[in-house]
Structure formats: structure tokens, C-alpha cells
Design a protein around this motif. Sequence first.
Motif, PDB file in Angstrom:
ATOM      1  N   LYS A  28       0.846  -1.196   0.000  1.00 31.95           N
ATOM      2  CA  LYS A  28       0.000   0.000   0.000  1.00 31.95           C
ATOM      3  C   LYS A  28       0.877   1.240   0.000  1.00 31.95           C
ATOM      4  CE  LYS A  28      -3.098   2.461   2.977  1.00 31.95           C
ATOM      5  NZ  LYS A  28      -3.354   2.656   4.375  1.00 31.95           N
ATOM      6  N   GLU A  29       0.539   2.180  -0.864  1.00 34.26           N
ATOM      7  CA  GLU A  29       1.293   3.417  -0.954  1.00 34.26           C
ATOM      8  C   GLU A  29       0.849   4.405   0.114  1.00 34.26           C
ATOM      9  OE1 GLU A  29       2.207   4.280  -5.508  1.00 34.26           O
ATOM     10  OE2 GLU A  29       0.090   4.241  -5.013  1.00 34.26           O
ATOM     11  N   GLY A  30       1.767   5.249   0.528  1.00 30.98           N
ATOM     12  CA  GLY A  30       1.415   6.374   1.365  1.00 30.98           C
ATOM     13  C   GLY A  30       0.855   7.480   0.493  1.00 30.98           C
ATOM     14  N   THR A  31       0.339   8.511   1.120  1.00 32.90           N
ATOM     15  CA  THR A  31      -0.282   9.608   0.372  1.00 32.90           C
ATOM     16  C   THR A  31       0.699  10.278  -0.576  1.00 32.90           C
ATOM     17  OG1 THR A  31      -1.719   9.976   2.264  1.00 32.90           O
ATOM     18  CG2 THR A  31      -1.619  11.727   0.628  1.00 32.90           C
ATOM     19  N   GLY A  32       1.898  10.572  -0.098  1.00 37.25           N
ATOM     20  CA  GLY A  32       2.894  11.230  -0.944  1.00 37.25           C
ATOM     21  C   GLY A  32       3.332  10.362  -2.104  1.00 37.25           C
ATOM     22  N   GLU A  33       3.489   9.068  -1.854  1.00 35.98           N
ATOM     23  CA  GLU A  33       3.878   8.159  -2.924  1.00 35.98           C
ATOM     24  C   GLU A  33       2.791   8.052  -3.981  1.00 35.98           C
ATOM     25  OE1 GLU A  33       6.779   4.917  -0.796  1.00 35.98           O
ATOM     26  OE2 GLU A  33       4.627   4.770  -0.440  1.00 35.98           O
ATOM     27  N   TYR A  34       1.540   8.067  -3.549  1.00 32.44           N
ATOM     28  CA  TYR A  34       0.423   7.999  -4.501  1.00 32.44           C
ATOM     29  C   TYR A  34       0.457   9.199  -5.435  1.00 32.44           C
ATOM     30  CZ  TYR A  34      -4.246   7.835  -6.460  1.00 32.44           C
ATOM     31  OH  TYR A  34      -5.297   7.813  -7.332  1.00 32.44           O
ATOM     32  N   VAL A  35       0.685  10.374  -4.868  1.00 26.88           N
ATOM     33  CA  VAL A  35       0.751  11.591  -5.690  1.00 26.88           C
ATOM     34  C   VAL A  35       1.933  11.511  -6.637  1.00 26.88           C
ATOM     35  CG1 VAL A  35       1.109  14.090  -5.609  1.00 26.88           C
ATOM     36  CG2 VAL A  35      -0.462  13.002  -3.993  1.00 26.88           C
ATOM     37  N   ASP A  36       3.100  11.059  -6.139  1.00 25.96           N
ATOM     38  CA  ASP A  36       4.276  10.926  -6.999  1.00 25.96           C
ATOM     39  C   ASP A  36       4.018   9.951  -8.141  1.00 25.96           C
ATOM     40  OD1 ASP A  36       5.588  12.651  -5.291  1.00 25.96           O
ATOM     41  OD2 ASP A  36       6.697  11.077  -4.253  1.00 25.96           O
ATOM     42  N   ASP A  37       3.397   8.815  -7.846  1.00 21.97           N
ATOM     43  CA  ASP A  37       3.117   7.826  -8.878  1.00 21.97           C
ATOM     44  C   ASP A  37       2.123   8.344  -9.903  1.00 21.97           C
ATOM     45  OD1 ASP A  37       4.901   6.027  -7.846  1.00 21.97           O
ATOM     46  OD2 ASP A  37       3.398   4.836  -6.792  1.00 21.97           O
ATOM     47  N   THR A  38       1.166   9.146  -9.463  1.00 28.94           N
ATOM     48  CA  THR A  38       0.211   9.752 -10.396  1.00 28.94           C
ATOM     49  C   THR A  38       0.927  10.695 -11.354  1.00 28.94           C
ATOM     50  OG1 THR A  38      -1.526   9.577  -8.738  1.00 28.94           O
ATOM     51  CG2 THR A  38      -1.928  11.081 -10.564  1.00 28.94           C
ATOM     52  N   VAL A  39       1.876  11.454 -10.836  1.00 31.22           N
ATOM     53  CA  VAL A  39       2.648  12.375 -11.679  1.00 31.22           C
ATOM     54  C   VAL A  39       3.494  11.579 -12.679  1.00 31.22           C
ATOM     55  CG1 VAL A  39       4.508  14.089 -11.652  1.00 31.22           C
ATOM     56  CG2 VAL A  39       2.664  14.230  -9.979  1.00 31.22           C
ATOM     57  N   ILE A  40       4.126  10.514 -12.217  1.00 33.69           N
ATOM     58  CA  ILE A  40       4.947   9.686 -13.111  1.00 33.69           C
ATOM     59  C   ILE A  40       4.079   9.082 -14.212  1.00 33.69           C
ATOM     60  CG2 ILE A  40       6.284   7.548 -13.253  1.00 33.69           C
ATOM     61  CD1 ILE A  40       7.384   8.233 -10.449  1.00 33.69           C
ATOM     62  N   THR A  41       2.907   8.546 -13.843  1.00 34.94           N
ATOM     63  CA  THR A  41       1.999   7.957 -14.830  1.00 34.94           C
ATOM     64  C   THR A  41       1.612   8.989 -15.880  1.00 34.94           C
ATOM     65  OG1 THR A  41       1.133   6.370 -13.232  1.00 34.94           O
ATOM     66  CG2 THR A  41      -0.251   6.841 -15.147  1.00 34.94           C
ATOM     67  N   THR A  42       1.292  10.191 -15.446  1.00 34.02           N
ATOM     68  CA  THR A  42       0.908  11.261 -16.373  1.00 34.02           C
ATOM     69  C   THR A  42       2.050  11.621 -17.306  1.00 34.02           C
ATOM     70  OG1 THR A  42      -0.629  12.126 -14.723  1.00 34.02           O
ATOM     71  CG2 THR A  42       0.002  13.616 -16.513  1.00 34.02           C
ATOM     72  N   LYS A  43       3.265  11.688 -16.771  1.00 34.75           N
ATOM     73  CA  LYS A  43       4.425  12.035 -17.607  1.00 34.75           C
ATOM     74  C   LYS A  43       4.727  10.934 -18.622  1.00 34.75           C
ATOM     75  CE  LYS A  43       6.742  15.196 -14.451  1.00 34.75           C
ATOM     76  NZ  LYS A  43       7.965  15.459 -13.683  1.00 34.75           N
ATOM     77  N   VAL A  44       4.587   9.678 -18.211  1.00 34.68           N
ATOM     78  CA  VAL A  44       4.825   8.572 -19.146  1.00 34.68           C
ATOM     79  C   VAL A  44       3.777   8.595 -20.257  1.00 34.68           C
ATOM     80  CG1 VAL A  44       4.841   6.059 -19.413  1.00 34.68           C
ATOM     81  CG2 VAL A  44       6.029   7.112 -17.488  1.00 34.68           C
ATOM     82  N   LYS A  45       2.508   8.806 -19.894  1.00 32.68           N
ATOM     83  CA  LYS A  45       1.451   8.877 -20.907  1.00 32.68           C
ATOM     84  C   LYS A  45       1.701  10.035 -21.873  1.00 32.68           C
ATOM     85  CE  LYS A  45      -2.312   6.723 -18.334  1.00 32.68           C
ATOM     86  NZ  LYS A  45      -3.657   6.912 -17.745  1.00 32.68           N
ATOM     87  N   ALA A  46       2.158  11.169 -21.352  1.00 37.51           N
ATOM     88  CA  ALA A  46       2.460  12.316 -22.214  1.00 37.51           C
ATOM     89  C   ALA A  46       3.612  11.989 -23.159  1.00 37.51           C
ATOM     90  CB  ALA A  46       2.797  13.541 -21.364  1.00 37.51           C
ATOM     91  N   ALA A  47       4.630  11.300 -22.661  1.00 35.27           N
ATOM     92  CA  ALA A  47       5.758  10.923 -23.520  1.00 35.27           C
ATOM     93  C   ALA A  47       5.307   9.984 -24.624  1.00 35.27           C
ATOM     94  CB  ALA A  47       6.854  10.262 -22.681  1.00 35.27           C
ATOM     95  N   LEU A  48       4.405   9.056 -24.297  1.00 32.63           N
ATOM     96  CA  LEU A  48       3.886   8.141 -25.317  1.00 32.63           C
ATOM     97  C   LEU A  48       3.021   8.874 -26.341  1.00 32.63           C
ATOM     98  CD1 LEU A  48       2.946   5.072 -23.065  1.00 32.63           C
ATOM     99  CD2 LEU A  48       4.927   5.295 -24.584  1.00 32.63           C
ATOM    100  N   LEU A  49       2.221   9.832 -25.871  1.00 37.30           N
ATOM    101  CA  LEU A  49       1.384  10.610 -26.795  1.00 37.30           C
ATOM    102  C   LEU A  49       2.210  11.472 -27.735  1.00 37.30           C
ATOM    103  CD1 LEU A  49      -1.553  11.790 -24.519  1.00 37.30           C
ATOM    104  CD2 LEU A  49      -1.738  10.386 -26.556  1.00 37.30           C
ATOM    105  N   ASN A  50       3.331  11.987 -27.254  1.00 40.33           N
ATOM    106  CA  ASN A  50       4.173  12.864 -28.065  1.00 40.33           C
ATOM    107  C   ASN A  50       4.985  12.111 -29.109  1.00 40.33           C
ATOM    108  OD1 ASN A  50       3.318  15.230 -26.855  1.00 40.33           O
ATOM    109  ND2 ASN A  50       4.867  15.095 -25.241  1.00 40.33           N
TER     110      ASN A  50
END
Length: 103
Positions: A28-50
Amino acid sequence: MIFSKRISTFFLAAALISVAGCASTSTKEGTGEYVDDTVITTKVKAALLNDATIKSREINVETFKGVVQLSGFVVNQSDATTAATLARGVKGVMSVKNDIRMK
């Protein structure tokens, strides 16, 4: 005097319990880790879209504690390799599990 010590002890205990509730475990992730992972997921999706060569709508991205998991379908193996390379290039990614399959 004793009453005020009991009240302050109670509030200290409540504060410690609430902080412990935000701590992470191995599953289980902590609150800060969840936010960090959400940011990483968004950046990876953006890199794939670009990237113009990959049909990124058919690639799913999930992140848990910095480990990115790619899944979905692509036309050829080079697209799967490119997607993994792009994901590894995102800041904060610890490793990439490439579960992308060819159609």
C-alpha cells in the motif's frame, strides 16, 4: 495540572496515529507516494502521446512506488521497445515492466 497532561498526551497520541495512517507498506502506498506515482503515470502517458510512431491509446500505464507497468497491444515489437525506452526516460521511474503484447 494532571488534567492538562492527559489532554496533551491524548492529542499527541492522536497525532501519531494519524501520521501512521499515512505511512506506506509493501502493498500500500502512502499519500505522498500515490501523488508521486500519479505524476509519473501522467508524464509517461504524455511521452507516449508525443511519440508519433506509437499508437499510445492502446497502451495502459500504471505506476506503483516508481515502478511503471506498461500493458496493451502494439503492431510490432519495436513499438513495445520504444514505449519502454520512453518510460525509462521519465524522471522518477525506478524500473519498467513491459507487458505490451503484439496484435
